[in-house]
Design a protein around this motif. Structure first.
Motif, mmCIF file in Angstrom:
data_model
loop_
_atom_site.group_PDB
_atom_site.id
_atom_site.type_symbol
_atom_site.label_atom_id
_atom_site.label_comp_id
_atom_site.label_asym_id
_atom_site.label_seq_id
_atom_site.Cartn_x
_atom_site.Cartn_y
_atom_site.Cartn_z
ATOM 1 N N SER A 175 13.157 31.878 15.922
ATOM 2 C CA SER A 175 12.246 32.709 16.705
ATOM 3 C C SER A 175 12.630 34.167 16.529
ATOM 4 O O SER A 175 13.657 34.494 15.917
ATOM 5 C CB SER A 175 12.291 32.317 18.187
ATOM 6 N N THR A 176 11.803 35.054 17.051
ATOM 7 C CA THR A 176 12.061 36.488 16.985
ATOM 8 C C THR A 176 12.797 36.930 18.240
ATOM 9 O O THR A 176 12.418 36.564 19.350
ATOM 10 C CB THR A 176 10.739 37.268 16.857
ATOM 11 N N ALA A 177 13.847 37.696 18.040
ATOM 12 C CA ALA A 177 14.662 38.138 19.172
ATOM 13 C C ALA A 177 13.855 39.018 20.099
ATOM 14 O O ALA A 177 13.072 39.860 19.665
ATOM 15 C CB ALA A 177 15.888 38.892 18.664
ATOM 16 N N ARG A 178 14.065 38.805 21.395
ATOM 17 C CA ARG A 178 13.437 39.655 22.397
ATOM 18 C C ARG A 178 14.410 40.744 22.817
ATOM 19 O O ARG A 178 15.610 40.612 22.648
ATOM 20 C CB ARG A 178 13.004 38.816 23.601
ATOM 21 N N THR A 179 13.896 41.811 23.353
ATOM 22 C CA THR A 179 14.732 42.953 23.707
ATOM 23 C C THR A 179 14.597 43.290 25.178
ATOM 24 O O THR A 179 13.706 42.803 25.869
ATOM 25 C CB THR A 179 14.333 44.190 22.881
ATOM 26 N N GLY A 180 15.498 44.160 25.635
ATOM 27 C CA GLY A 180 15.403 44.656 27.001
ATOM 28 C C GLY A 180 15.468 43.546 28.021
ATOM 29 O O GLY A 180 16.208 42.592 27.909
ATOM 30 N N ALA A 181 14.631 43.686 29.068
ATOM 31 C CA ALA A 181 14.653 42.730 30.178
ATOM 32 C C ALA A 181 14.157 41.355 29.779
ATOM 33 O O ALA A 181 14.308 40.398 30.521
ATOM 34 C CB ALA A 181 13.805 43.270 31.331
ATOM 35 N N GLU A 182 13.540 41.242 28.566
ATOM 36 C CA GLU A 182 13.031 39.943 28.134
ATOM 37 C C GLU A 182 14.154 39.022 27.707
ATOM 38 O O GLU A 182 13.972 37.834 27.574
ATOM 39 C CB GLU A 182 12.068 40.125 26.952
ATOM 40 N N ARG A 183 15.345 39.572 27.448
ATOM 41 C CA ARG A 183 16.439 38.755 26.929
ATOM 42 C C ARG A 183 16.936 37.771 27.973
ATOM 43 O O ARG A 183 17.424 38.165 29.023
ATOM 44 C CB ARG A 183 17.611 39.645 26.510
ATOM 45 N N THR A 293 11.554 24.514 12.768
ATOM 46 C CA THR A 293 10.468 24.746 13.712
ATOM 47 C C THR A 293 10.425 26.229 14.047
ATOM 48 O O THR A 293 11.441 26.814 14.430
ATOM 49 C CB THR A 293 10.678 23.943 15.009
ATOM 50 N N GLU A 294 9.258 26.837 13.865
ATOM 51 C CA GLU A 294 9.081 28.241 14.199
ATOM 52 C C GLU A 294 8.688 28.359 15.666
ATOM 53 O O GLU A 294 7.763 27.703 16.126
ATOM 54 C CB GLU A 294 8.007 28.884 13.315
ATOM 55 N N GLY A 295 9.388 29.196 16.402
ATOM 56 C CA GLY A 295 9.133 29.352 17.818
ATOM 57 C C GLY A 295 7.722 29.799 18.130
ATOM 58 O O GLY A 295 7.143 29.414 19.146
ATOM 59 N N ASP A 296 7.136 30.613 17.256
ATOM 60 C CA ASP A 296 5.782 31.118 17.483
ATOM 61 C C ASP A 296 4.717 30.107 17.107
ATOM 62 O O ASP A 296 3.532 30.357 17.276
ATOM 63 C CB ASP A 296 5.553 32.405 16.675
ATOM 64 N N GLU A 297 5.139 28.961 16.569
ATOM 65 C CA GLU A 297 4.176 27.961 16.128
ATOM 66 C C GLU A 297 4.378 26.644 16.857
ATOM 67 O O GLU A 297 4.038 25.572 16.356
ATOM 68 C CB GLU A 297 4.309 27.725 14.616
ATOM 69 N N LYS A 298 4.949 26.705 18.054
ATOM 70 C CA LYS A 298 5.193 25.484 18.817
ATOM 71 C C LYS A 298 3.885 24.841 19.221
ATOM 72 O O LYS A 298 2.846 25.478 19.343
ATOM 73 C CB LYS A 298 6.011 25.813 20.071
ATOM 74 N N ALA A 299 3.976 23.527 19.458
ATOM 75 C CA ALA A 299 2.785 22.790 19.856
ATOM 76 C C ALA A 299 2.217 23.352 21.150
ATOM 77 O O ALA A 299 2.937 23.917 21.974
ATOM 78 C CB ALA A 299 3.137 21.318 20.049
#
Length: 406
Positions: A175-183, A293-299
C-alpha cells in the motif's frame, strides 16, 4: 539507588507551570513512529527483569519528563519483547477472527483479504507473548518483524511504500504510506515510547508522578518514572517507565492493574542500538511466486446497513464524558436495545445474547439492569436499553455512573 523524589507531580522546572509543561512534553515523547502501521493493542512476554542499580545524577520528575520531551532519537534497531494479559476469556481463536472482521482484514466480508494485510495480521498481538525486531532510520524508513515459531511476518515502510510479508503463506500486501495524522502508528502504541506518550498525556492534577530509583534495561542505564492515579476507582494501579539516561527515550513500559497480579502490559527492549541501520534493512522485493495484494485494489466492502450505521453514528454524536482524570467514563446511546435476552429460546439473537452474557457480570441498579464486560484494564457496562458506559474503571464505578445518569 534510593527513590529520588517522593512526589514531584506538582513541582515545575524552570518556572514553568507544571501541567502545561507536562502536556507539551507529552506531545513530543514519540519523535519517531517505529512503524507506519501497528496493532490495536500490543502484547509481549512475561515481565522483563531489570538488572543493576546504576548510580546516576538525581533528577526530579519534571526534569525527567522534559528529558523525554527533548529526546530526538531518529535511528535505532533492536529487539522488543511484549506481554499483554488483559484477562480475556479463551475463545479458541475466535477473538482474532472478530478483530479481523472489525479491522476489515481477512475474514471480514468473505475472506478476500490478504494474510499479509497488517490491519488483520497485527491483531494477533492483542494477547499472548511476542518478540519483535524493530528498526528505524528517520520518519520515512521503519521495519517491524514479528517472530513466530516457524515463520516471520515483516512490515516495512520505505518512503512512499508500505510492504507486509507473511512468510508462512508467502503472501505480500502493498500500500501507499500515509502521512501526518493519517498514520496509524501515531494513534496506536507499538513500542515502550508509544505507550509512554499515552500515559504522559493523561498526567494532570489527578496523577502522582515520581522518580523511583534507577535500573538497567537492554544494557543501558535508565531512570524509573512512576505514574499513579490519585483517585480510587481506576483499574490502573501503577505505570512504570524506564527512561534511557543518555537519550531520554523510554526503554520499557509496565502497567500494573489496581487489582494486583501480573502486569497488564509489559513492553521493553532486550537489545537496542542507536546506530544508523544498514540501508538494506528496509529493502523489500516480493519473493518469486508470492501472491501480491495491492491495498488500493482490495475487494469491495461487505454490504452496508445504512440504518444500523446511522443509529450508531447518532449515538456516538451524543457521546458524553463522565468524571475526570483516570476515572473518566465514556457514555453513549447505541440507539437500540441491549443484549438479546438468553431466554429467547431458539432465536439466534437470544443465543448470541446468552453467549456474550456468559462472559460478563449481570448487574442491576437505579438505571435498570445490564451486563458488565470486564478485562483487567477496561470495563464496559451495556444496559438493557442500549446505553454503554466504558472506561478504565471498576464495575462499581460504571454502575454508579449509570445510576447518576438517570
Amino acid at each position: 539507588m534510593a527513590p529520588i523524589d517522593s512526589d514531584d507531580s506538582t513541582t515545575a522546572g524552570g518556572g514553568e507551570e507544571p501541567r502545561a509543561g507536562r502536556r507539551r512534553a507529552a506531545r513530543y515523547v514519540v519523535p519517531v513512529a517505529v512503524m507506519g502501521v501497528a496493532a490495536a493493542t500490543i502484547g509481549l512476554v512475561p515481565a522483563l527483569a531489570d538488572s543493576g542499580d546504576p548510580d546516576l545524577p538525581e533528577v526530579t520528575a519534571q526534569q525527567l519528563i522534559e528529558k523525554i520531551a527533548r529526546s530526538d532519537v531518529q535511528q535505532l534497531s533492536g529487539t522488543v519483547r511484549i506481554s499483554t494479559d488483559l484477562g480475556l476469556p479463551d475463545l479458541g481463536g475466535l477473538e482474532s477472527g472478530l478483530m479481523s472482521g472489525v479491522s476489515g482484514g481477512p475474514g471480514a466480508g468473505g475472506g478476500d483479504g490478504s494474510a499479509a494485510d497488517p490491519s488483520a495480521k497485527l491483531t494477533e498481538l492483542v494477547s499472548g507473548t511476542h518478540t519483535l525486531r524493530v528498526a528505524a532510520d528517520g520518519p520515512d524508513r521503519q521495519k517491524l518483524s514479528l517472530l513466530e515459531s516457524a515463520a516471520e511476518y515483516s512490515l516495512i515502510h520505505d518512503g512512499k511504500d508500505v510492504w507486509g510479508y507473511d512468510s508462512e503463506s508467502n503472501e505480500v500486501y502493498h500500500s501507499t504510506a500515509r502521512t501526518g495524522a493519517e498514520r496509524p502508528a501515531e494513534q496506536v502504541p507499538a513500542t515502550p515510547k508509544d505507550f509512554a506518550e499515552q500515559a504522559l498525556d493523561a498526567v494532570d492534577d489527578t496523577t502522582s508522578v515520581t522518580v523511583d530509583g534507577t535500573a538497567q534495561v537492554a544494557g543501558r542505564d535508565a531512570y524509573r518514572l512512576v505514574i499513579k492515579p490519585r483517585q480510587s476507582g481506576s483499574t490502573v494501579g501503577v505505570i512504570s517507565v524506564a527512561v534511557d539516561a543518555k537519550t531520554g527515550m523510554p526503554l520499557k513500559f509496565t502497567l500494573t492493574p489496581s487489582s494486583g497480579g501480573a502486569a497488564v502490559v509489559d513492553a521493553g527492549f532486550t537489545k537496542v542500538s542507536f546506530a544508523k541501520p544498514d540501508a538494506s534493512t528496509f529493502d523489500f522485493t516480493p519473493p518469486k511466486g508470492a501472491k501480491v495484494t495491492e491495498g488500493d485494489e482490495k475487494a469491495a466492502a461487505p454490504e452496508r446497513n445504512p440504518k444500523a450505521e446511522g443509529d450508531l453514528a447518532e449515538g456516538l454524536d451524543r457521546l458524553e464524558v463522565i468524571g475526570e482524570g483516570w476515572n473518566t467514563i465514556a457514555a453513549f446511546d447505541t440507539g437500540g436495545e441491549g443484549l438479546p435476552p438468553a431466554s429467547a429460546g431458539g432465536d439466534a439473537g437470544g443465543a448470541l445474547g446468552g453467549f456474550l452474557g456468559s462472559f460478563g457480570d449481570q448487574v442491576k441498579g437505579d438505571f435498570g439492569s445490564g451486563t458488565v464486560f470486564k478485562t483487567r484494564l477496561v470495563n464496559a457496562l451495556v444496559t438493557e436499553d442500549g446505553k454503554v458506559y466504558a472506561g478504565a474503571v471498576t464495575k462499581d464505578a460504571l454502575v454508579k455512573a449509570a445510576d447518576a445518569a438517570q
